[in-house]
Design an enzyme around this catalytic site. Structure first.
Site, PDB file in Angstrom:
ATOM      1  N   ARG A  47       0.873  -1.185   0.000  1.00 41.41           N
ATOM      2  CA  ARG A  47       0.000   0.000   0.000  1.00 41.41           C
ATOM      3  C   ARG A  47       0.905   1.227   0.000  1.00 41.41           C
ATOM      4  NH1 ARG A  47      -4.455   0.409  -1.816  1.00 41.41           N
ATOM      5  NH2 ARG A  47      -5.330  -1.281  -0.548  1.00 41.41           N
ATOM      6  N   GLN A  70      -7.800  -8.254  -8.773  1.00 44.66           N
ATOM      7  CA  GLN A  70      -7.743  -6.813  -9.069  1.00 44.66           C
ATOM      8  C   GLN A  70      -6.297  -6.392  -9.361  1.00 44.66           C
ATOM      9  OE1 GLN A  70     -10.030  -3.779  -8.148  1.00 44.66           O
ATOM     10  NE2 GLN A  70      -8.752  -2.578  -6.792  1.00 44.66           N
ATOM     11  N   ARG A 117       2.110  -7.031  -9.234  1.00 44.09           N
ATOM     12  CA  ARG A 117       2.404  -6.374  -7.953  1.00 44.09           C
ATOM     13  C   ARG A 117       2.539  -7.364  -6.807  1.00 44.09           C
ATOM     14  NH1 ARG A 117      -3.031  -3.328  -5.716  1.00 44.09           N
ATOM     15  NH2 ARG A 117      -4.496  -5.061  -5.947  1.00 44.09           N
ATOM     16  N   HIS A 161       1.290   2.546 -10.502  1.00 44.27           N
ATOM     17  CA  HIS A 161       0.316   3.080  -9.530  1.00 44.27           C
ATOM     18  C   HIS A 161       1.032   3.889  -8.434  1.00 44.27           C
ATOM     19  CE1 HIS A 161      -2.947   3.194  -6.693  1.00 44.27           C
ATOM     20  NE2 HIS A 161      -3.703   2.361  -7.371  1.00 44.27           N
ATOM     21  N   ASP A 197     -11.353   9.276  -8.003  1.00 43.69           N
ATOM     22  CA  ASP A 197     -10.887   8.072  -8.705  1.00 43.69           C
ATOM     23  C   ASP A 197     -11.270   8.255 -10.176  1.00 43.69           C
ATOM     24  OD1 ASP A 197     -10.049   5.581  -9.439  1.00 43.69           O
ATOM     25  OD2 ASP A 197     -11.356   4.455  -8.075  1.00 43.69           O
ATOM     26  N   GLU A 199      -1.096   8.146 -11.586  1.00 42.58           N
ATOM     27  CA  GLU A 199      -0.628   6.864 -12.105  1.00 42.58           C
ATOM     28  C   GLU A 199      -0.580   6.950 -13.632  1.00 42.58           C
ATOM     29  OE1 GLU A 199      -3.715   4.280 -10.523  1.00 42.58           O
ATOM     30  OE2 GLU A 199      -3.882   5.560  -8.770  1.00 42.58           O
TER      31      GLU A 199
HETATM   32  O1  G6P Z   1      -6.793  -1.238  -3.210  1.00 46.91           O
HETATM   33  P1  G6P Z   1      -6.075  -1.450  -4.514  1.00 46.91           P
HETATM   34  O2  G6P Z   1      -6.398  -2.778  -5.142  1.00 46.91           O
HETATM   35  O3  G6P Z   1      -4.596  -1.269  -4.355  1.00 46.91           O
HETATM   36  O4  G6P Z   1      -6.577  -0.341  -5.506  1.00 46.91           O
HETATM   37  C1  G6P Z   1      -6.445   1.005  -5.202  1.00 46.91           C
HETATM   38  C2  G6P Z   1      -7.042   1.884  -6.296  1.00 46.91           C
HETATM   39  O5  G6P Z   1      -6.317   1.692  -7.486  1.00 46.91           O
HETATM   40  C3  G6P Z   1      -6.682   2.550  -8.609  1.00 46.91           C
HETATM   41  O6  G6P Z   1      -6.304   3.844  -8.360  1.00 46.91           O
HETATM   42  C4  G6P Z   1      -8.148   2.438  -8.919  1.00 46.91           C
HETATM   43  O7  G6P Z   1      -8.559   3.414  -9.864  1.00 46.91           O
HETATM   44  C5  G6P Z   1      -8.981   2.538  -7.669  1.00 46.91           C
HETATM   45  O8  G6P Z   1     -10.335   2.251  -8.010  1.00 46.91           O
HETATM   46  C6  G6P Z   1      -8.503   1.594  -6.590  1.00 46.91           C
HETATM   47  O9  G6P Z   1      -9.288   1.747  -5.436  1.00 46.91           O
END
Ligand code: G6P
Length: 316
Positions: free
Chosen positions: A73, A97, A102, A185, A230, A290
């Site tokens: 994070r 996701q 990563r 990111h 976002d 990003e």
């Molecule tokens: O919590 P994560 O999986 O690291 O994602 C963190 C963030 O990443 C990006 O910026 C997306 O646009 C967000 O929608 C998401 O909440």
């Protein structure tokens, strides 16, 4: 996998202090004689620190997991081969996701140094390039099953005396074409979100993931952040998005080979909901700008290579 940049010893040119690189316990740290430094975890090839002019430029949560159990994070996690939750009907549909880059352990491929135009007064090398690799053979069995393509990623992180450059190269080593998205990111550290403006996105269209997930056009040349944001900006005409603080230049983020950017700040409620986001009011000290290719998909035919990255300049 191929090693495009053969690791070379740091050349002892000049008489002044030399750049240094240490690699131990799953991380690589490089420093320049100026004191500027960068630190990268092999886990995710995540850049977790970049100091320039005596100042840290990246935000990392105090509760970030750095032990390889969870994507970091903070810093610069690499999003590949899908951004966000992948669409179920796409080849990436079974991945998690932001994909596997990563949270996979990368290989350190080595370092190289060079002297760029503005050579240091000491006569020493003034840039260090560190290369990291991840290929299909290094994936977990689950990820191999979920995305069965033969690929090779090389991520190059170059610490220069005037900035940090990160470049991701994606090569299709197999016989089947594949589609992917990528994003660096980056969590930038800032003093106070209420004094920050983001410039260079004027007249650009974006998808607002907080509001209604539809497309809007940014009317103002300068974006200020007063709540959760976002936004996925695509096809940005200007190469550089700059972050100012108190009206003064703080960071310039220049896209290289890519034209999309996401601006993200979770603000109060979303920060509370993330177990690894600490301190809870840390949203005041970070903003994600990003860079990537996330509008639709990049298609790579067999044997093709894609390259995209950024150059970030930190103002003193
Ligand atoms: O919590 P994560 O999986 O690291 O994602 C963190 C963030 O990443 C990006 O910026 C997306 O646009 C967000 O929608 C998401 O909440």
């Amino acid at each position: 996998m191929d090693r495009p940049n053969k690791p070379s010893a740091i050349s002892p040119s000049g008489t002044g202090p030399q750049p240094s690189v240490h690699s131990e316990r799953g991380r690589v740290v490089a420093s320049l004689p100026t004191g500027d430094s960068v630190e990268i975890l092999l886990y995710g090839a995540t850049v977790i620190s970049w100091k320039a002019n005596g100042r840290e430029n990246l935000w990392v949560s105090e509760a970030a997991k750095l032990d390889g159990n969870k994507p970091v994070r903070g810093g610069v996690p690499i999003v590949f081969p899908c951004f966000g939750p992948p669409p179920k009907d796409h080849a990436t549909g079974s991945l998690s996701q932001h994909g596997f880059a990563r949270n996979s352990t990368w290989e350190y491929l080595g370092k190289s140094t060079s002297e760029s135009e503005g050579k240091l007064a000491s006569g020493g090398d003034d840039s260090i390039k560190l290369d990291f690799g991840l290929s299909s053979s290094q994936l977990t069995e689950d990820n191999k099953k979920a995305w069965g393509y033969d690929f090779a990623l090389v991520y190059s992180v170059t610490l220069k005396r005037d900035g940090l450059q990160t470049m991701l190269s994606v090569r299709n080593q197999g016989e089947k074409a594949f589609e992917f998205q990528m994003l660096l990111h980056t969590y930038f550290r800032i003093d106070d979100i209420s004094k920050v403006a983001i410039n260079g996105l004027g007249s650009t269209t974006y998808v607002d993931k907080v509001l209604d997930a539809t497309t809007h056009t940014q009317s103002s040349p300068s974006l200020t952040i007063t709540g959760e944001i976002d936004r996925v900006y695509s096809g940005i005409k200007q190469d550089t998005t700059s972050i100012t603080q108190d009206g003064k230049p703080r960071l310039d983020v220049t896209r290289d080979g890519i034209s999309d950017s996401v601006v993200w700040n979770p603000w109060i409620q979303k920060a509370k909901g993330m177990g690894d986001f600490e301190p809870k009011d840390g949203y005041k000290n970070m903003v994600c700008v990003e860079v990537g290719a996330v509008d639709g998909w990049q298609k790579l035919e067999a044997g093709e290579t894609f390259e995209g990255g950024m150059i970030v300049k930190s103002h003193a």
